[in-house]
Write a protein that holds these residues in place. Sequence first.
Motif, short mmCIF file in Angstrom:
data_model
loop_
_atom_site.label_atom_id
_atom_site.label_comp_id
_atom_site.label_asym_id
_atom_site.label_seq_id
_atom_site.Cartn_x
_atom_site.Cartn_y
_atom_site.Cartn_z
N UNK A 5 39.01 1.38 32.51
CA UNK A 5 40.36 1.32 33.04
C UNK A 5 41.26 2.42 32.49
N UNK A 6 41.22 2.64 31.18
CA UNK A 6 42.10 3.65 30.58
C UNK A 6 41.69 5.05 31.04
N UNK A 7 40.39 5.33 31.11
CA UNK A 7 39.93 6.64 31.59
C UNK A 7 40.39 6.89 33.02
N UNK A 8 40.30 5.88 33.85
CA UNK A 8 40.69 6.03 35.25
C UNK A 8 42.20 6.19 35.38
N UNK A 9 42.94 5.44 34.59
CA UNK A 9 44.40 5.55 34.57
C UNK A 9 44.80 6.98 34.19
N UNK A 12 31.57 10.09 50.02
CA UNK A 12 30.77 11.17 49.44
C UNK A 12 31.46 12.52 49.57
N UNK A 13 32.10 12.75 50.70
CA UNK A 13 32.77 14.02 50.92
C UNK A 13 33.93 14.24 49.97
N UNK A 14 34.75 13.21 49.76
CA UNK A 14 35.90 13.34 48.87
C UNK A 14 35.47 13.48 47.41
N UNK A 15 34.49 12.69 46.98
CA UNK A 15 34.03 12.80 45.59
C UNK A 15 33.41 14.17 45.32
N UNK A 16 32.66 14.69 46.29
CA UNK A 16 32.06 16.02 46.11
C UNK A 16 33.15 17.09 46.05
N UNK A 17 34.15 16.99 46.93
CA UNK A 17 35.23 17.96 46.93
C UNK A 17 36.06 17.89 45.65
N UNK A 18 36.17 16.69 45.10
CA UNK A 18 37.00 16.51 43.92
C UNK A 18 36.30 16.75 42.59
N UNK A 19 34.99 16.82 42.61
CA UNK A 19 34.23 16.97 41.36
C UNK A 19 34.71 18.15 40.51
N UNK A 20 34.95 19.34 41.09
CA UNK A 20 35.41 20.46 40.26
C UNK A 20 36.81 20.25 39.67
N UNK A 21 37.54 19.28 40.20
CA UNK A 21 38.91 19.02 39.75
C UNK A 21 39.04 17.75 38.91
N UNK A 22 37.91 17.14 38.56
CA UNK A 22 37.95 15.95 37.72
C UNK A 22 38.28 14.68 38.44
N UNK A 23 38.10 14.65 39.78
CA UNK A 23 38.34 13.42 40.53
C UNK A 23 37.35 12.34 40.12
N UNK A 24 37.88 11.12 39.92
CA UNK A 24 37.02 9.99 39.56
C UNK A 24 37.36 8.80 40.43
N UNK A 25 36.36 7.98 40.80
CA UNK A 25 36.71 6.71 41.47
C UNK A 25 37.44 5.82 40.48
N UNK A 26 38.37 5.02 40.99
CA UNK A 26 39.18 4.16 40.13
C UNK A 26 39.24 2.75 40.74
N UNK A 27 39.34 1.77 39.86
CA UNK A 27 39.29 0.37 40.29
C UNK A 27 40.62 -0.33 40.20
N UNK A 28 40.56 -1.65 40.37
CA UNK A 28 41.77 -2.47 40.40
C UNK A 28 42.53 -2.46 39.08
N UNK A 29 41.79 -2.32 37.97
CA UNK A 29 42.44 -2.34 36.66
C UNK A 29 43.43 -1.19 36.51
N UNK A 30 42.98 0.02 36.82
CA UNK A 30 43.87 1.18 36.73
C UNK A 30 44.96 1.13 37.79
N UNK A 31 44.62 0.62 38.95
CA UNK A 31 45.64 0.50 40.00
C UNK A 31 46.79 -0.37 39.52
N UNK A 32 46.47 -1.43 38.78
CA UNK A 32 47.51 -2.33 38.29
C UNK A 32 48.33 -1.70 37.18
N UNK A 33 47.69 -1.02 36.21
CA UNK A 33 48.46 -0.42 35.12
C UNK A 33 49.31 0.75 35.62
#
Length: 374
Positions: free
Chosen positions: A36-40, A215-236
Amino acid sequence: MDVLKKTPFYDYYSAFAEARCIDFGGWELPVQFTGIVKEHEAVRSRAGLFDVSHMGEFMVQGSGAEAFLQKLTTNDVSKLADGAAQYTLMCYPNGGVVDDLLVYRLGEERYMLVVNASNIDKDLLWLQEHLATEFSGVSLTNVSDETILLALQGPLAETVLQTVTPSPLSELKPFHFIENAEVCGVPVLLSRTGYTGEDGFELYASSGTAEALWNGLLAAGAPHGLTPAGLGARDTLRFEAKLPLYGQELSADITPLEAGVQFFVKLDKGDFIGRDALLAQKEAGLPRRLVGLEMIDRGIPRSHYPVYAEGVKIGEITTGTQSPTLKRNLGLALLDTAYTAIGTEVYVEIRGKQLKAAVVKAPFYKKSQGVNPQ
């Protein structure tokens, strides 16, 4: 036992070893992918990708669509132009909240409503009841099951998204959208909206396009540090920005005025459901208000913890946590108005002990200035 519903992105969660799902209102959704903290922190500094396909979408169409939405919602729908969206609320006659939602104006007689997942059935019934009794020439269609929704949020969201869409994103203003955009080669409704306190976009598409978008968004975002994020980070993230959550800061028992979202209540636009009660509450003075709290004693405030002053209960915490951005124990609390001035000392009951806290400015975080000075 009821089987939990899954979004079309569910099968992609397993690619992340630390992904963990929970039951969220009947949906099996990820509370985290890598932590959660990493995603936040990723969303605050780079970008995060949220699967929020559990949200509900309704289409409202017909010659009376605008009048219908004016009657049912608190904001002024008549101010919307094609390609614009607004945050608004539906209220009961007593001023309590049915739900908070977004309204998208697709055309003169075409609107899309985006409602909270836990309220889809309730909202649909509420709208249908008033449609049947008061309005003709308006159709209401629930398209939630055939619609997916991804939220790409963070300061690098535009940079990432621009690599996979020909749409000129720098020209797309907040709360505006492109109905027939293309992202990763598939058609989407592309909206500059979000729920994190950061710049970002929400992408509505047909469920059959899930694999290409994810897959397209995660691949495009990989060079920029894009990460999938869950409900925990969405809430904080939404908590730090003081964005309300239905069931905590808003409910059938909490009015929009008490929750501090009065800007989205246009009492001068004409009649709407709940207007009389809200006007009376405003004129009489609010009995309670939503404020920020910071713990002085050691402890983390949590939802529904009681708050005291002078030995008397004066309210309760609606949301609380240790803020990942500020590294402080903070809460939002609905308190008796007499105790809501900045600096007022109160006590939060945590595990049977009353621990000292103080009323502080909220939101705790604003994108334009970083951390709020207290």
